[in-house]
Design a protein around this motif. Structure first.
Motif, PDB file in Angstrom:
ATOM      1  N   TRP A 170       2.448   9.977  -5.334  1.00  0.00           N
ATOM      2  CA  TRP A 170       2.908   9.526  -5.886  1.00  0.00           C
ATOM      3  C   TRP A 170       4.622   8.784  -5.092  1.00  0.00           C
ATOM      4  N   ALA A 171       5.297   9.635  -4.292  1.00  0.00           N
ATOM      5  CA  ALA A 171       5.870   9.047  -3.002  1.00  0.00           C
ATOM      6  C   ALA A 171       5.651   8.295  -1.694  1.00  0.00           C
ATOM      7  N   MET A 172       4.293   8.898  -1.559  1.00  0.00           N
ATOM      8  CA  MET A 172       2.665   8.515  -0.581  1.00  0.00           C
ATOM      9  C   MET A 172       3.641   6.462  -1.065  1.00  0.00           C
ATOM     10  N   PHE A 173       3.481   6.375  -1.945  1.00  0.00           N
ATOM     11  CA  PHE A 173       3.331   5.146  -2.426  1.00  0.00           C
ATOM     12  C   PHE A 173       4.674   4.399  -1.100  1.00  0.00           C
ATOM     13  N   ASP A 174       5.690   4.913  -0.984  1.00  0.00           N
ATOM     14  CA  ASP A 174       7.038   4.578  -0.194  1.00  0.00           C
ATOM     15  C   ASP A 174       6.602   4.057   1.230  1.00  0.00           C
ATOM     16  N   PHE A 175       5.357   5.679   1.729  1.00  0.00           N
ATOM     17  CA  PHE A 175       4.870   5.704   2.986  1.00  0.00           C
ATOM     18  C   PHE A 175       4.552   4.398   3.287  1.00  0.00           C
ATOM     19  N   ALA A 176       3.365   4.443   2.056  1.00  0.00           N
ATOM     20  CA  ALA A 176       2.438   3.286   2.548  1.00  0.00           C
ATOM     21  C   ALA A 176       3.333   1.956   2.484  1.00  0.00           C
ATOM     22  N   ASN A 177       4.082   1.292   2.032  1.00  0.00           N
ATOM     23  CA  ASN A 177       4.814  -0.083   2.070  1.00  0.00           C
ATOM     24  C   ASN A 177       5.655  -0.028   2.859  1.00  0.00           C
TER      25      ASN A 177
ATOM     26  N   ALA B  87      -3.447  -1.198  -8.494  1.00  0.00           N
ATOM     27  CA  ALA B  87      -4.450  -1.947  -7.212  1.00  0.00           C
ATOM     28  C   ALA B  87      -4.669  -2.920  -7.211  1.00  0.00           C
ATOM     29  N   PHE B  88      -5.087  -3.854  -8.296  1.00  0.00           N
ATOM     30  CA  PHE B  88      -4.827  -5.225  -8.262  1.00  0.00           C
ATOM     31  C   PHE B  88      -4.558  -5.571  -6.914  1.00  0.00           C
ATOM     32  N   PHE B  89      -2.695  -5.696  -7.310  1.00  0.00           N
ATOM     33  CA  PHE B  89      -1.805  -6.354  -6.778  1.00  0.00           C
ATOM     34  C   PHE B  89      -1.772  -5.649  -4.886  1.00  0.00           C
ATOM     35  N   SER B  90      -1.926  -4.885  -5.181  1.00  0.00           N
ATOM     36  CA  SER B  90      -2.311  -4.089  -3.614  1.00  0.00           C
ATOM     37  C   SER B  90      -3.616  -4.599  -3.043  1.00  0.00           C
ATOM     38  N   LEU B  91      -4.270  -5.279  -3.958  1.00  0.00           N
ATOM     39  CA  LEU B  91      -5.851  -5.789  -3.061  1.00  0.00           C
ATOM     40  C   LEU B  91      -5.040  -7.644  -2.606  1.00  0.00           C
TER      41      LEU B  91
ATOM     42  N   MET C 272      -2.171  -4.809  10.748  1.00  0.00           N
ATOM     43  CA  MET C 272      -2.442  -3.702   9.967  1.00  0.00           C
ATOM     44  C   MET C 272      -0.669  -3.158   9.196  1.00  0.00           C
ATOM     45  N   THR C 273       0.060  -4.014   8.688  1.00  0.00           N
ATOM     46  CA  THR C 273       0.804  -3.566   7.972  1.00  0.00           C
ATOM     47  C   THR C 273      -0.403  -3.824   6.310  1.00  0.00           C
ATOM     48  N   GLY C 274      -1.516  -4.364   6.051  1.00  0.00           N
ATOM     49  CA  GLY C 274      -2.069  -4.845   5.489  1.00  0.00           C
ATOM     50  C   GLY C 274      -3.957  -3.168   5.076  1.00  0.00           C
ATOM     51  N   LEU C 275      -3.836  -3.061   6.060  1.00  0.00           N
ATOM     52  CA  LEU C 275      -4.454  -1.675   6.141  1.00  0.00           C
ATOM     53  C   LEU C 275      -3.556  -0.378   6.057  1.00  0.00           C
ATOM     54  N   TRP C 276      -2.307  -0.790   6.462  1.00  0.00           N
ATOM     55  CA  TRP C 276      -1.723   1.015   6.467  1.00  0.00           C
ATOM     56  C   TRP C 276      -1.542   1.128   5.299  1.00  0.00           C
ATOM     57  N   PHE C 277      -0.804  -0.289   3.937  1.00  0.00           N
ATOM     58  CA  PHE C 277      -0.896   0.286   3.069  1.00  0.00           C
ATOM     59  C   PHE C 277      -2.058   0.416   2.119  1.00  0.00           C
ATOM     60  N   LEU C 278      -3.131   0.303   1.927  1.00  0.00           N
ATOM     61  CA  LEU C 278      -4.565   0.241   1.748  1.00  0.00           C
ATOM     62  C   LEU C 278      -4.929   1.655   1.762  1.00  0.00           C
ATOM     63  N   LEU C 279      -4.889   1.680   2.885  1.00  0.00           N
ATOM     64  CA  LEU C 279      -4.953   3.358   3.255  1.00  0.00           C
ATOM     65  C   LEU C 279      -4.160   4.425   2.544  1.00  0.00           C
ATOM     66  N   PHE C 280      -2.700   4.557   2.307  1.00  0.00           N
ATOM     67  CA  PHE C 280      -2.043   5.021   2.189  1.00  0.00           C
ATOM     68  C   PHE C 280      -1.028   5.251   1.112  1.00  0.00           C
ATOM     69  N   ILE C 281      -1.914   4.192   0.052  1.00  0.00           N
ATOM     70  CA  ILE C 281      -2.006   4.113  -1.386  1.00  0.00           C
ATOM     71  C   ILE C 281      -2.963   5.199  -2.071  1.00  0.00           C
TER      72      ILE C 281
ATOM     73  N   PRO D 269      -3.946   7.875  -2.055  1.00  0.00           N
ATOM     74  CA  PRO D 269      -3.309   9.484  -2.731  1.00  0.00           C
ATOM     75  C   PRO D 269      -3.171   9.605  -3.861  1.00  0.00           C
ATOM     76  N   LEU D 270      -1.661   8.631  -3.938  1.00  0.00           N
ATOM     77  CA  LEU D 270      -1.770   8.397  -5.913  1.00  0.00           C
ATOM     78  C   LEU D 270      -2.492   7.553  -6.562  1.00  0.00           C
ATOM     79  N   LEU D 271      -3.234   6.831  -5.864  1.00  0.00           N
ATOM     80  CA  LEU D 271      -4.484   6.396  -6.982  1.00  0.00           C
ATOM     81  C   LEU D 271      -5.485   7.537  -7.523  1.00  0.00           C
ATOM     82  N   LEU D 272      -5.644   8.486  -6.116  1.00  0.00           N
ATOM     83  CA  LEU D 272      -6.650   9.432  -6.724  1.00  0.00           C
ATOM     84  C   LEU D 272      -5.716  10.682  -7.403  1.00  0.00           C
ATOM     85  N   PHE D 273      -3.995  11.216  -7.234  1.00  0.00           N
ATOM     86  CA  PHE D 273      -3.654  12.429  -7.285  1.00  0.00           C
ATOM     87  C   PHE D 273      -2.719  12.486  -8.768  1.00  0.00           C
ATOM     88  N   THR D 274      -2.576  11.590  -8.003  1.00  0.00           N
ATOM     89  CA  THR D 274      -1.353  10.915  -9.138  1.00  0.00           C
ATOM     90  C   THR D 274      -1.494  10.802 -10.987  1.00  0.00           C
TER      91      THR D 274
END
Length: 478
Positions: free
Chosen positions: A35-42, A106-110, A223-232, A234-239
């Motif tokens: 969940w905290a990795m969302f902040d790392f992603a954004n 996930a929708f708004f992330s895309l 770069m920011t878009g790819l980074w965000f999709l990659l690092f969210i 964990p949240l989508l999979l494990f939280t």
């Protein structure tokens, strides 16, 4: 208070270390970390795009006029804030009816990733494309904020109340680490010296990015878009997420809007929360404006290029991460409200210091040798004092943001958490178009970046005064 609400509240009171605010089992360590990795992603969005790299480039490189560029950036942020203000509480209310937060996130992330990638097309010397770029910035901004609504709403369901401050602060802290890493990537691998053609690490820029075309500045978008999709991921999979209901979207929208209307009409019964949301609305406008315009002001005042801005961002991110980690512990130790009061007071003094600086003046009245064109980064006294003001903003900014979302989680009824986090996002954005608009107007009228930046102080002070009357206690549900 409903029977369900009373049961949850009693459970929290009796077993605050083992149950979440919603009365469930806390998420695993992996789930909470994810969940905290969302902040790392954004965070790279705020670090690279809205603060240190793209925003200054937009003003001084793409538009080609720092004053006019700051004015247009202000109008862009103002439009984004208006869309967010209208949409955030509605989405929060709908989510309370449909249950699960992850599908929305996930929708708004895309959408965000697609919009932010369009910044690559901000060719230097082509300001006729300004409206397209401004539109992409608006879409990216409201998509990110809508995703944040659902991420914030997950917090009370994954961790006990007594540990929310620490997890929230940890999220902000690793978020700043993410921004710091992104800045190092830009500085060491992307930005080439125009004379040598090499980066600071002595390497050819990745992907052959051409400094003459400001391709490093522009590539921060994709770069920011790819980074965000990659690092969210964990949240989508494990939280863990709350269960999804079978309610149709149209019915959820109708019920959610009805509930939202009922909540807004009943805010008189949530006066303490309402006071906090209004106060937060005002001081957060000022806080957001600091990060949105601090880099633009530095680029226009000192003529900083991308290398210096990246170094400035790295220094600020280090101190912001320290502040966020420390602020999370301070939040749990002395309470969210006291943490915010201390932080916002520090921000007022920090911005006042920043406004006191020009190319050849500090503290409003002390003349200093002017910045030498082409000089080493931070070689002048004015630049050094501005760097100090930025460090202080970083130290106080993290705790102010992290403790604010924790305070709402401590104030809101457990059964209305997502709805109030929608209103929380509204309180952060309902008037967010006013601060950028005021900065844009002041900049245009006085033809001065300094006059525009000074507007921020008023927002911080007014919000701080309102916060002093907030009581740190949970409200009962309707």
């Amino acid at each position: 208070m409903s029977a369900q609400e009373e049961t949850v509240t009693q459970a929290i009171t009796q077993d605050g270390d083992h149950l979440t605010v919603s009365g469930g089992t806390p998420a695993s360590s992996l789930g909470r970390f994810s969940w905290a990795m969302f902040d790392f992603a954004n965070q790279p969005y705020y670090t690279l795009i809205t603060t240190f790299i793209f925003a200054p480039y937009f003003a001084s490189g793409f538009i080609g006029d720092a004053v006019r560029g700051q004015e247009l950036w202000g109008y862009t942020q103002s439009m984004a804030g208006l869309v967010i203000a209208l949409g955030s509480p509605i989405l929060g209310a709908i989510a309370d009816q449909t249950g699960a937060r992850k599908p929305w996130l996930a929708f708004f992330s895309l959408v965000f990733a697609a919009a932010i990638s369009c910044l690559w097309f901000a060719m230097p010397g082509a300001p006729e494309g300004a409206f397209f770029i401004m539109g992409a910035v608006v879409v990216a901004a409201f998509s990110m904020e809508f995703a944040i609504v659902f991420n914030n709403a997950m917090l009370p369901a994954i961790v006990p109340e007594k540990k929310m401050g620490r997890l929230s602060g940890f999220g902000w802290g690793i978020g700043y680490v993410g921004g710091l890493i992104a800045l190092f990537i830009v500085l060491l691998l992307m930005v080439a010296n125009e004379e040598t053609g090499k980066t600071l690490a002595g390497l050819a820029p990745i992907l052959g990015l051409d400094p003459a075309l400001h391709e490093a500045d522009r590539f921060t978008g994709p770069m920011t878009g790819l980074w965000f999709l990659l690092f969210i991921l964990p949240l989508l999979l494990f939280t863990p997420d709350v269960p999804r209901t079978r309610m149709k979207l149209s019915e959820a929208a109708r019920k959610g809007l009805a509930q939202l209307g009922h909540t807004l009409s009943s805010l008189g019964r949530f006066r303490n929360i309402a006071l906090f949301l209004i106060s937060r609305m005002v001081y957060y406008d000022g806080l957001a404006a600091i990060f949105a315009f601090g880099g633009i002001y530095a680029a226009g005042t000192f003529g900083w290029k991308i290398e210096t801005l990246a170094i400035f961002g790295i220094v600020l991110s280090i101190f912001a991460a320290i502040g966020a980690f420390a602020g999370g512990r301070l939040d749990d130790a002395i309470g969210s409200k006291r943490t915010i009061v201390l932080s916002v007071t520090g921000l007022v003094l920090s911005v006042l210091l920043a406004v006191s600086i020009t190319r050849d003046e500090i503290f409003f009245i002390i003349a200093v040798p002017p910045v030498e064109p082409g000089g080493a980064p931070f070689s002048s006294l004015a630049e050094q004092v501005y760097l100090l003001s930025g460090i202080l903003i970083g130290v106080f900014g993290g705790p102010a943001q992290a403790a604010s979302r924790t305070l709402l989680a401590r104030l809101a009824p457990a059964s209305m958490m997502t709805e109030f986090f929608g209103l929380y996002s509204l309180s952060g954005k309902a008037t967010s178009f006013i601060a950028p608009f005021a900065i844009a107007v002041a900049t245009g009228i006085y033809e001065s970046q300094r006059a525009g930046l000074a507007v921020i102080i008023g927002f911080l002070v007014i919000g701080l005064l309102g916060l002093l009357f907030v009581r740190e206690e949970r409200s009962a549900a309707l």
